[in-house]
Design a protein around this motif. Structure first.
Motif, PDB file in Angstrom:
ATOM      1  N   GLY A  84      47.115  41.721  51.273  1.00 13.32           N
ATOM      2  CA  GLY A  84      46.057  40.761  51.555  1.00 13.32           C
ATOM      3  C   GLY A  84      45.214  40.505  50.317  1.00 13.32           C
ATOM      4  N   PRO A  85      44.453  39.402  50.320  1.00 15.09           N
ATOM      5  CA  PRO A  85      43.539  39.143  49.202  1.00 15.09           C
ATOM      6  C   PRO A  85      42.496  40.258  49.088  1.00 15.09           C
ATOM      7  CG  PRO A  85      43.805  37.196  50.588  1.00 15.09           C
ATOM      8  CD  PRO A  85      44.430  38.332  51.317  1.00 15.09           C
ATOM      9  N   THR A  86      42.150  40.576  47.849  1.00  7.18           N
ATOM     10  CA  THR A  86      41.138  41.596  47.575  1.00  7.18           C
ATOM     11  C   THR A  86      39.977  40.944  46.846  1.00  7.18           C
ATOM     12  OG1 THR A  86      42.858  43.273  47.349  1.00  7.18           O
ATOM     13  CG2 THR A  86      40.701  43.810  46.446  1.00  7.18           C
ATOM     14  N   PHE A  87      38.776  41.200  47.310  1.00  5.48           N
ATOM     15  CA  PHE A  87      37.590  40.620  46.694  1.00  5.48           C
ATOM     16  C   PHE A  87      37.450  41.083  45.240  1.00  5.48           C
ATOM     17  CE2 PHE A  87      33.474  39.054  46.031  1.00  5.48           C
ATOM     18  CZ  PHE A  87      32.699  40.064  45.479  1.00  5.48           C
ATOM     19  N   LEU A  88      37.141  40.137  44.362  1.00  5.76           N
ATOM     20  CA  LEU A  88      37.030  40.437  42.943  1.00  5.76           C
ATOM     21  C   LEU A  88      35.583  40.308  42.468  1.00  5.76           C
ATOM     22  CD1 LEU A  88      39.065  41.124  40.726  1.00  5.76           C
ATOM     23  CD2 LEU A  88      39.317  38.686  40.277  1.00  5.76           C
ATOM     24  N   ILE A  89      35.012  39.153  42.627  1.00 11.70           N
ATOM     25  CA  ILE A  89      33.663  38.892  42.116  1.00 11.70           C
ATOM     26  C   ILE A  89      33.105  37.675  42.837  1.00 11.70           C
ATOM     27  CG2 ILE A  89      34.457  37.395  40.221  1.00 11.70           C
ATOM     28  CD1 ILE A  89      32.299  38.747  38.449  1.00 11.70           C
ATOM     29  N   SER A  90      31.780  37.604  42.927  1.00 14.47           N
ATOM     30  CA  SER A  90      31.155  36.462  43.589  1.00 14.47           C
ATOM     31  C   SER A  90      29.973  35.962  42.769  1.00 14.47           C
ATOM     32  CB  SER A  90      30.670  36.843  44.997  1.00 14.47           C
ATOM     33  OG  SER A  90      29.653  37.832  44.920  1.00 14.47           O
ATOM     34  N   ILE A  91      29.500  34.779  43.133  1.00 11.57           N
ATOM     35  CA  ILE A  91      28.316  34.227  42.478  1.00 11.57           C
ATOM     36  C   ILE A  91      27.563  33.348  43.463  1.00 11.57           C
ATOM     37  CG2 ILE A  91      29.547  32.226  41.508  1.00 11.57           C
ATOM     38  CD1 ILE A  91      27.716  32.597  38.997  1.00 11.57           C
ATOM     39  N   SER A  92      26.259  33.467  43.443  1.00 12.54           N
ATOM     40  CA  SER A  92      25.407  32.613  44.257  1.00 12.54           C
ATOM     41  C   SER A  92      25.003  31.399  43.437  1.00 12.54           C
ATOM     42  CB  SER A  92      24.175  33.408  44.669  1.00 12.54           C
ATOM     43  OG  SER A  92      23.173  32.553  45.162  1.00 12.54           O
ATOM     44  N   SER A  93      24.673  30.321  44.110  1.00 11.20           N
ATOM     45  CA  SER A  93      24.342  29.083  43.396  1.00 11.20           C
ATOM     46  C   SER A  93      23.036  29.161  42.622  1.00 11.20           C
ATOM     47  CB  SER A  93      24.278  27.908  44.371  1.00 11.20           C
ATOM     48  OG  SER A  93      23.283  28.135  45.341  1.00 11.20           O
ATOM     49  N   ILE A  94      22.267  30.230  42.812  1.00  8.91           N
ATOM     50  CA  ILE A  94      21.024  30.367  42.053  1.00  8.91           C
ATOM     51  C   ILE A  94      21.313  30.917  40.650  1.00  8.91           C
ATOM     52  CG2 ILE A  94      19.591  30.635  44.092  1.00  8.91           C
ATOM     53  CD1 ILE A  94      19.489  33.645  43.511  1.00  8.91           C
ATOM     54  N   LYS A  95      22.554  31.331  40.439  1.00 10.60           N
ATOM     55  CA  LYS A  95      22.942  31.844  39.124  1.00 10.60           C
ATOM     56  C   LYS A  95      23.973  30.921  38.495  1.00 10.60           C
ATOM     57  CE  LYS A  95      22.310  36.767  40.000  1.00 10.60           C
ATOM     58  NZ  LYS A  95      22.976  38.095  39.932  1.00 10.60           N
ATOM     59  N   ASP A  96      24.158  31.063  37.180  1.00 13.40           N
ATOM     60  CA  ASP A  96      25.244  30.322  36.556  1.00 13.40           C
ATOM     61  C   ASP A  96      26.288  31.245  35.927  1.00 13.40           C
ATOM     62  OD1 ASP A  96      23.065  29.254  33.826  1.00 13.40           O
ATOM     63  OD2 ASP A  96      23.899  31.214  34.342  1.00 13.40           O
ATOM     64  N   LYS A  97      26.039  32.543  36.035  1.00 11.43           N
ATOM     65  CA  LYS A  97      26.993  33.498  35.471  1.00 11.43           C
ATOM     66  C   LYS A  97      26.835  34.835  36.183  1.00 11.43           C
ATOM     67  CE  LYS A  97      27.847  35.944  31.089  1.00 11.43           C
ATOM     68  NZ  LYS A  97      27.404  36.063  29.671  1.00 11.43           N
ATOM     69  N   ASN A  98      27.981  35.458  36.438  1.00 11.78           N
ATOM     70  CA  ASN A  98      27.966  36.814  36.964  1.00 11.78           C
ATOM     71  C   ASN A  98      29.103  37.585  36.313  1.00 11.78           C
ATOM     72  OD1 ASN A  98      27.198  39.025  38.491  1.00 11.78           O
ATOM     73  ND2 ASN A  98      28.462  38.444  40.249  1.00 11.78           N
ATOM     74  N   GLU A  99      28.798  38.795  35.886  1.00 13.37           N
ATOM     75  CA  GLU A  99      29.764  39.568  35.113  1.00 13.37           C
ATOM     76  C   GLU A  99      29.991  40.918  35.777  1.00 13.37           C
ATOM     77  OE1 GLU A  99      28.481  39.626  31.096  1.00 13.37           O
ATOM     78  OE2 GLU A  99      30.149  40.826  30.355  1.00 13.37           O
ATOM     79  N   ASP A 100      31.250  41.345  35.787  1.00 13.37           N
ATOM     80  CA  ASP A 100      31.593  42.658  36.313  1.00 13.37           C
ATOM     81  C   ASP A 100      32.763  43.194  35.513  1.00 13.37           C
ATOM     82  OD1 ASP A 100      32.555  43.976  39.624  1.00 13.37           O
ATOM     83  OD2 ASP A 100      32.129  44.954  37.716  1.00 13.37           O
ATOM     84  N   GLY A 101      32.445  44.019  34.538  1.00 13.79           N
ATOM     85  CA  GLY A 101      33.498  44.570  33.693  1.00 13.79           C
ATOM     86  C   GLY A 101      34.224  43.488  32.917  1.00 13.79           C
ATOM     87  N   ARG A 102      35.526  43.417  33.102  1.00 13.40           N
ATOM     88  CA  ARG A 102      36.327  42.420  32.369  1.00 13.40           C
ATOM     89  C   ARG A 102      36.271  41.033  33.002  1.00 13.40           C
ATOM     90  NH1 ARG A 102      41.483  42.880  32.616  1.00 13.40           N
ATOM     91  NH2 ARG A 102      41.586  44.227  34.451  1.00 13.40           N
ATOM     92  N   PHE A 103      35.622  40.932  34.147  1.00 13.69           N
ATOM     93  CA  PHE A 103      35.615  39.672  34.911  1.00 13.69           C
ATOM     94  C   PHE A 103      34.243  39.003  34.849  1.00 13.69           C
ATOM     95  CE2 PHE A 103      39.732  40.440  36.745  1.00 13.69           C
ATOM     96  CZ  PHE A 103      39.833  41.817  36.797  1.00 13.69           C
TER      97      PHE A 103
END
Lengths: 113, 112
Positions: free
Chosen positions: B43-62
């Motif tokens: 199944g799909p596995t969640f990787l990273i998300s972003i809310s519209s109040i931000k323009d960038k979100n970082e998590d390790g290499r992603f």
């Protein structure tokens, strides 16, 4: 530890039969979903239950009926199976907060002969 | 009527280089965006998300970038590793809506 588990993984059956797919989650989530992934690979929401109440019911044939006996289970029953029902069906769960990601099972591949 | 579009069905990148995956959406009510990764027969596995109040979100290499005016988001993976070879789905949701709308996915192949 499987977080969201679906059974069976594969289901091969004849047109016209009735079949069920079961889903269980052990994450303590209060919202569960069924998705269909068709031959074009799009994942489309079918149903969602929150605390055993139906909250999403997309335009699907009424041959499809979800049942949620409790918060940890959401089963999908399909009557009078048709060739077009062949697809991969994914179950998912999330915590009630709308900004929590959904966790998916590994899918049930349904093939109609 | 697909509201989330991933126009590149596949991407091939050399190990160690950057992978850039693109996603466009049409529904201006979408305010929450996610990327999922999927291996075959899983199944799909969640990787990273972003809310519209931000323009960038970082998590390790992603890193996910959001351009609201263009209704466009992208996922950067750097450096790319062989284990990153998978199908990546972009998804979006509107405020107060449990429903996720998915793109068709982009298959990433990381070459050694």
């Amino acid at each position: 530890d499987t977080a969201v588990s679906q059974t069976p993984k594969y289901l091969v059956t004849q047109m016209g039969n009735d079949k069920s797919i079961k889903c269980e989650q052990n994450l303590g989530h209060d919202t569960m979903y069924w998705y269909k992934q068709d031959s074009k690979k799009f994942l489309k929401i079918m149903f969602s239950y929150n605390n055993k109440e139906l909250i999403i019911n997309e335009t699907v044939p009424n041959r499809f009926s979800p049942k949620s006996p409790d918060k940890a289970h959401l089963n999908l029953h399909i009557n009078s199976l048709e060739l077009g029902d062949s697809a991969v069906y994914f179950c998912a769960s999330s915590q009630g907060n709308l900004r929590q990601p959904q966790h998916f099972g590994d899918g049930t591949r349904l093939s109609i002969l | 009527d697909q509201q989330v579009k991933q126009n590149s069905p596949s991407l091939s990148v050399q190990e160690g280089r950057i992978s850039i995956l693109n996603c466009d959406y049409t529904n201006s009510m979408f305010d929450y965006f996610l990327w999922y990764k999927k291996y075959p027969a899983e199944g799909p596995t969640f990787l990273i998300s972003i809310s519209s109040i931000k323009d960038k979100n970082e998590d390790g290499r992603f890193t996910v970038f959001l351009n609201k005016s263009a209704k466009h988001l992208s996922l950067h993976i750097v450096p790319s590793q062989p284990g990153d070879s998978a199908v990546y789905f972009c998804a979006a949701a509107a405020a107060n809506d449990y429903k996720l709308s998915f793109g068709a996915g982009t298959t990433v192949t990381v070459r050694a």
